[in-house]
Design an enzyme around this catalytic site. Structure first.
Site, PDB file in Angstrom:
ATOM      1  CG  ASP A 134      -2.684  -0.872   1.644  1.00  9.55           C
ATOM      2  OD1 ASP A 134      -1.805  -1.330   0.176  1.00  9.55           O
ATOM      3  OD2 ASP A 134      -2.592  -1.044   2.160  1.00  9.55           O
ATOM      4  N   GLY A 177      -5.758  -0.500  -0.622  1.00 12.10           N
ATOM      5  CA  GLY A 177      -5.176   0.410  -0.403  1.00 12.10           C
ATOM      6  C   GLY A 177      -6.659   0.793   0.799  1.00 12.10           C
ATOM      7  NE  ARG A 178      -7.287  -1.077   6.585  1.00  9.16           N
ATOM      8  CZ  ARG A 178      -5.923  -1.989   6.543  1.00  9.16           C
ATOM      9  NH1 ARG A 178      -6.330  -3.192   5.675  1.00  9.16           N
ATOM     10  NH2 ARG A 178      -4.470  -1.651   7.481  1.00  9.16           N
ATOM     11  CD  GLU A 232      -8.490  -2.779   0.394  1.00 11.89           C
ATOM     12  OE1 GLU A 232      -9.163  -3.343   0.067  1.00 11.89           O
ATOM     13  OE2 GLU A 232      -7.443  -2.855   0.767  1.00 11.89           O
ATOM     14  NE  ARG A 260     -20.434  -6.871 -17.760  1.00 14.28           N
ATOM     15  CZ  ARG A 260     -20.598  -7.935 -18.947  1.00 14.28           C
ATOM     16  NH1 ARG A 260     -20.376  -8.715 -18.600  1.00 14.28           N
ATOM     17  NH2 ARG A 260     -21.382  -7.738 -19.648  1.00 14.28           N
ATOM     18  CG  HIS A 266      -5.105 -11.563  -1.473  1.00 16.87           C
ATOM     19  ND1 HIS A 266      -6.594 -11.209  -1.204  1.00 16.87           N
ATOM     20  CD2 HIS A 266      -4.669 -11.111  -0.082  1.00 16.87           C
ATOM     21  CE1 HIS A 266      -6.686 -11.068  -0.236  1.00 16.87           C
ATOM     22  NE2 HIS A 266      -5.612 -10.503   1.002  1.00 16.87           N
ATOM     23  NE  ARG A 269      -1.836  -8.714   0.524  1.00 18.19           N
ATOM     24  CZ  ARG A 269      -1.634  -7.443   1.148  1.00 18.19           C
ATOM     25  NH1 ARG A 269      -0.331  -7.526   1.444  1.00 18.19           N
ATOM     26  NH2 ARG A 269      -2.128  -6.997   2.076  1.00 18.19           N
TER      27      ARG A 269
END
Length: 322
Positions: A134, A177-178, A232, A260, A266, A269
């Site tokens: 992130d 990217g909380r 996110e 869409r 993940h 990652r």
């Protein structure tokens, strides 16, 4: 504990995995051995420190053969509730004492380094290295894993754009990217996205109208696809989440465009580390050993950062506070 205790290092990974962590592990083990240390690898993160001996294994030169480019972490990672309690940390201290370990290299995100700060004791020297896709840690230009994750996003968008162009679709890509919108923002720039939403900058109240108007203008000008990238952790001005599916419903309702949603999850990652992350991880792992070689019981714990193409040392306490 004598001279022997000062020459023992343990390395562990904690929290979310990121590409480049294995490069750090490899560098710590091999540079540590080269500098005359005994080196241990702690398996399964802080949980391994709590559980003890079967999770703390001595490493040799071949223990880290051919791992520099591999994603994830070869020694595993976990979050450990027991470590947060005093009883759990007492177990950790006893396990370290039994192995004469007085030096720790901890690779992880902000939560992992907060744990390192809690663990800091007079007889333990700690170096933190930030592994986080992130790019969400202060006082560093980039964290290990961010470059590879960004490449994964751009590769995914390129693949999605192929079918989107064929069918004149609007494609919404939700990326990780909380609390930090770096991946969303930079990937949007790199892929010529129509719109992006990130946590640090909630959009104005009229953003739905502006988004739909932008989509219609671009289609009128002949553009066959539109890419929208949303972090996110994106929120509106009232602190309410903005998700890819919400944006899809808005666009379909207002413009009737075929839309869409793809949540990359993940995938970001996974896979091999980029050359940049492999080299950055190696440089930081080697520097961590040099820091520990110079450390004394009075030394302040530090975290390694990247600034001006140099690996630099920052105060762990100050970074955690920020």
């Amino acid at each position: 504990m004598g001279e022997k205790a000062n020459k023992v290092i343990a390395v562990l990974t904690s929290g979310g995995d990121s590409q480049g962590m294995n490069a750090v592990i490899r560098a710590v083990v091999r540079m540590g051995l080269r500098k005359g240390f005994r080196v241990f690898m702690v398996y399964e993160g802080y949980n391994g420190l709590v559980e003890g001996q079967q999770f703390i294994k001595e490493a040799n030169w071949l223990s880290v053969e051919h791992i520099i480019q591999k994603g994830g972490t070869m020694i595993g990672s976990s979050r450990c509730a027991e470590f947060r309690e005093p009883e759990g940390r007492i177990k950790v201290a006893l396990n370290l004492i039994q192995k004469d370990i007085t030096n720790l290299v901890i690779i992880g995100g902000d939560g992992s380094l907060i744990g390192a700060n809690i663990l800091r004791q007079d007889y333990i020297n700690i170096v933190g290295i930030v592994g986080s896709i992130d790019n969400d840690f202060c006082k560093t230009e980039i964290t290990i894993g961010t470059d590879t994750a960004l490449h994964r996003i751009i590769e995914a968008v390129d693949a999605i754009a192929t079918t989107a162009t064929s069918h004149q679709r609007v494609m919404i890509i939700e990326v990780m990217g909380r609390n930090c919108g770096y991946l969303a923002l930079v990937s949007a720039l790199a892929t010529e996205a129509t719109f992006t939403l990130i946590p640090e900058s909630p959009p104005e109240e009229d953003w739905p109208q502006r988004l739909c108007s932008q989509l219609e203008r671009e289609r009128e000008n002949g553009r066959r696809l539109n890419i929208i990238i949303v972090s996110e952790g994106a929120e509106d001005l009232d602190g309410k989440p903005i998700t890819g599916n919400q944006i899809k419903d808005l666009i379909v309702d207002k413009t009737k465009r075929d839309t869409r949603v793809t949540i990359l999850g993940h995938i970001q990652r996974g896979g091999k580390a980029s050359a940049f992350d492999s080299i950055l991880g190696s440089r930081m792992g080697a520097e961590a050993v040099d820091v520990l070689l110079e450390s004394t019981p009075e030394s302040e714990s530090c975290v390694l950062a990247f600034s001006g193409n140099q690996v630099v040392r920052r105060s762990l306490t100050e970074c955690v506070k920020q």
